[in-house]
Design an enzyme around this catalytic site. Structure first.
Site, PDB file in Angstrom:
ATOM      1  N   ASN A  10       0.869  -1.575  -0.277  1.00  0.00           N
ATOM      2  CA  ASN A  10      -0.048  -0.031   0.314  1.00  0.00           C
ATOM      3  C   ASN A  10       0.933   1.153  -0.133  1.00  0.00           C
ATOM      4  O   ASN A  10       1.820   1.626   1.055  1.00  0.00           O
ATOM      5  CB  ASN A  10      -1.210  -0.177   1.408  1.00  0.00           C
ATOM      6  CG  ASN A  10      -2.062   1.086   1.291  1.00  0.00           C
ATOM      7  OD1 ASN A  10      -1.923   2.489   0.393  1.00  0.00           O
ATOM      8  ND2 ASN A  10      -2.186   1.308   2.459  1.00  0.00           N
ATOM      9  N   TRP A  11       0.823   1.630  -0.626  1.00  0.00           N
ATOM     10  CA  TRP A  11       1.772   2.797  -1.175  1.00  0.00           C
ATOM     11  C   TRP A  11       1.431   4.469  -0.101  1.00  0.00           C
ATOM     12  O   TRP A  11       2.326   5.040  -0.838  1.00  0.00           O
ATOM     13  CB  TRP A  11       2.398   2.947  -2.992  1.00  0.00           C
ATOM     14  CG  TRP A  11       3.278   2.140  -3.025  1.00  0.00           C
ATOM     15  CD1 TRP A  11       4.054   0.785  -2.632  1.00  0.00           C
ATOM     16  CD2 TRP A  11       3.216   2.019  -4.719  1.00  0.00           C
ATOM     17  NE1 TRP A  11       4.531   0.531  -3.523  1.00  0.00           N
ATOM     18  CE2 TRP A  11       4.382   1.128  -4.618  1.00  0.00           C
ATOM     19  CE3 TRP A  11       3.390   2.250  -5.806  1.00  0.00           C
ATOM     20  CZ2 TRP A  11       4.803  -0.258  -6.134  1.00  0.00           C
ATOM     21  CZ3 TRP A  11       3.338   1.560  -6.832  1.00  0.00           C
ATOM     22  CH2 TRP A  11       5.075   0.876  -6.678  1.00  0.00           C
ATOM     23  N   LYS A  12       0.369   4.028  -0.264  1.00  0.00           N
ATOM     24  CA  LYS A  12      -0.221   5.446   0.735  1.00  0.00           C
ATOM     25  C   LYS A  12      -0.393   6.655  -0.436  1.00  0.00           C
ATOM     26  O   LYS A  12       0.040   6.616  -1.587  1.00  0.00           O
ATOM     27  CB  LYS A  12       0.606   5.999   1.585  1.00  0.00           C
ATOM     28  CG  LYS A  12       0.055   4.350   2.730  1.00  0.00           C
ATOM     29  CD  LYS A  12       0.446   4.694   4.318  1.00  0.00           C
ATOM     30  CE  LYS A  12       0.210   2.903   5.090  1.00  0.00           C
ATOM     31  NZ  LYS A  12       0.210   3.254   6.090  1.00  0.00           N
ATOM     32  N   GLU A  98      -6.508   4.524   7.735  1.00  0.00           N
ATOM     33  CA  GLU A  98      -6.293   6.334   7.806  1.00  0.00           C
ATOM     34  C   GLU A  98      -7.741   6.516   7.180  1.00  0.00           C
ATOM     35  O   GLU A  98      -7.573   7.442   7.420  1.00  0.00           O
ATOM     36  CB  GLU A  98      -5.605   6.080   7.127  1.00  0.00           C
ATOM     37  CG  GLU A  98      -3.623   5.735   8.060  1.00  0.00           C
ATOM     38  CD  GLU A  98      -2.698   5.279   7.216  1.00  0.00           C
ATOM     39  OE1 GLU A  98      -2.279   5.139   5.570  1.00  0.00           O
ATOM     40  OE2 GLU A  98      -1.449   4.824   7.588  1.00  0.00           O
ATOM     41  N   GLU A 168      -5.977  -5.372  10.452  1.00  0.00           N
ATOM     42  CA  GLU A 168      -4.557  -3.933  11.120  1.00  0.00           C
ATOM     43  C   GLU A 168      -4.332  -3.553  12.100  1.00  0.00           C
ATOM     44  O   GLU A 168      -4.990  -2.059  12.068  1.00  0.00           O
ATOM     45  CB  GLU A 168      -4.400  -3.069   9.664  1.00  0.00           C
ATOM     46  CG  GLU A 168      -4.465  -4.011   8.135  1.00  0.00           C
ATOM     47  CD  GLU A 168      -3.517  -3.219   7.096  1.00  0.00           C
ATOM     48  OE1 GLU A 168      -2.470  -3.055   6.539  1.00  0.00           O
ATOM     49  OE2 GLU A 168      -3.791  -1.712   7.242  1.00  0.00           O
ATOM     50  N   GLY A 174       3.187   1.461  10.373  1.00  0.00           N
ATOM     51  CA  GLY A 174       4.131   2.966  10.583  1.00  0.00           C
ATOM     52  C   GLY A 174       4.404   2.992  12.261  1.00  0.00           C
ATOM     53  O   GLY A 174       4.979   4.362  12.092  1.00  0.00           O
ATOM     54  N   SER A 214       3.549  -2.959  10.262  1.00  0.00           N
ATOM     55  CA  SER A 214       5.011  -2.648  10.166  1.00  0.00           C
ATOM     56  C   SER A 214       5.694  -3.961   9.867  1.00  0.00           C
ATOM     57  O   SER A 214       6.415  -4.787  10.619  1.00  0.00           O
ATOM     58  CB  SER A 214       5.578  -1.865  11.668  1.00  0.00           C
ATOM     59  OG  SER A 214       4.780  -0.792  12.061  1.00  0.00           O
ATOM     60  N   GLY A 235       2.380  -1.041   4.205  1.00  0.00           N
ATOM     61  CA  GLY A 235       3.199   0.588   3.905  1.00  0.00           C
ATOM     62  C   GLY A 235       5.183   0.579   3.238  1.00  0.00           C
ATOM     63  O   GLY A 235       5.117   0.437   2.070  1.00  0.00           O
ATOM     64  N   GLY A 236       5.098   0.944   4.958  1.00  0.00           N
ATOM     65  CA  GLY A 236       7.251   1.607   4.357  1.00  0.00           C
ATOM     66  C   GLY A 236       7.608   0.059   3.974  1.00  0.00           C
ATOM     67  O   GLY A 236       8.279   0.973   2.608  1.00  0.00           O
TER      68      GLY A 236
HETATM   69  P1  PGA Z   1       3.112   0.212   7.657  1.00  0.00           P
HETATM   70  O1  PGA Z   1       1.796   0.192   7.017  1.00  0.00           O
HETATM   71  O2  PGA Z   1       3.748  -1.348   7.016  1.00  0.00           O
HETATM   72  O3  PGA Z   1       4.290   0.804   7.559  1.00  0.00           O
HETATM   73  O4  PGA Z   1       2.953  -0.627   9.345  1.00  0.00           O
HETATM   74  C1  PGA Z   1       0.619  -1.045   7.027  1.00  0.00           C
HETATM   75  C2  PGA Z   1      -0.786  -0.661   5.855  1.00  0.00           C
HETATM   76  O5  PGA Z   1      -0.954   0.924   6.723  1.00  0.00           O
HETATM   77  O6  PGA Z   1      -1.175  -1.042   5.493  1.00  0.00           O
END
Ligand code: PGA
Length: 253
Positions: A10-12, A98, A168, A174, A214, A235-236
């Site tokens: 997920n590149w947000k 989010e 999640e 994050g 994470s 994400g990250g």
């Molecule tokens: P993260 O994000 O891996 O940066 O914790 C996960 C997500 O929001 O899907």
């Protein structure tokens, strides 16, 4: 029923279309060992067409990060499921924490979006997860059960395996604070038991439940080693091709 492992990035609100294309071009050479894994990345709406084009001829699937539940209409700034589908994407992330936190998404809007995604032929990746306060108050199971059952309301049991669920925990997103594999497995097993109770054993056995929060190269193997963890939503650690490729080529520990 065997569940194909599913690793999604997920590149947000990161990566221009140009950057998304560069990532997608770099990835195939890095994931040659990752056969038998469904691989998906979710760029911004604006990068969807370029990402779809770059992914042609590869096994990389493309997801949107959201969509609007209406088919079309006077909803300034929004994008419908059929528009996402027409851009060539195959999946849509729905109800990310989010979105719930900053954009007022509710279980009801999530449910409407799941229905429109499916009607458009997109695979919904439906996110659930408790906040830190909810976990500390002992409400984790109540919260994720409500989000799951309300989010999937009205979906036919035979269509449930066509949906991907992502657990999640909000406190792990994050923050660098991953749920332990045992903590994650406990909630995944609970979610699967709720799918069984509502949609039957076949539906539950065929539905992928991803963990997100994470996930990194150094914890993916242990998470993927758990019986009810079928993949990851990341994400990250999904922003760099090398790091994401290491996730795709996980080795169950
Ligand atoms: P993260 O994000 O891996 O940066 O914790 C996960 C997500 O929001 O899907």
């Amino acid at each position: 029923m065997a569940r194909v492992p599913f690793i999604a990035g997920n590149w947000k609100m990161y990566k221009t279309a140009t950057e998304a294309v560069a990532f997608i071009r770099a990835l195939p050479a890095l994931i040659e060992g990752g056969d038998g894994v469904e691989v998906v990345v979710a760029p911004t709406f604006l990068a969807l067409p370029a990402a779809v084009e770059a992914a042609k001829g590869t096994k990389i699937g493309i997801a949107s990060q959201n969509l609007h539940f209406a088919a079309e209409g006077a909803y300034t700034g929004e994008v419908s499921a059929s528009m996402v589908k027409d851009a060539g994407a195959g999946y849509a992330i729905i109800g990310h924490s989010e979105r719930r936190q900053y954009f007022a998404e509710t279980d009801e809007s999530v449910n409407k979006k799941v229905h429109s995604a499916m009607a458009a032929g997109l695979v919904p990746i439906v996110c659930v997860g408790e906040t830190l306060a909810e976990r500390e108050a002992g409400n984790t199971f109540d919260v994720v059960k409500r989000q799951l059952i309300e989010g999937l309301k009205g979906i036919d049991a035979t269509a449930i395996p066509g949906i991907v669920v992502a657990y999640e925990p909000v406190w792990a997103i994050g923050t660098g604070k991953t749920a332990s594999p045992e903590q994650a497995q406990e909630v995944h097993a609970f979610l699967r038991s709720q799918l069984t109770a509502t949609f039957g054993a076949d539906a539950a056995a065929g539905t992928r439940i991803l963990y997100g929060g994470s996930v990194k190269p150094d914890n993916v193997d242990e998470l993927m080693g758990k019986a009810d963890i079928d993949g990851a939503l990341v994400g990250g650690a999904a922003l760099k091709p090398e790091s994401f490729a290491r996730l795709v080529t996980f080795k169950k520990a």
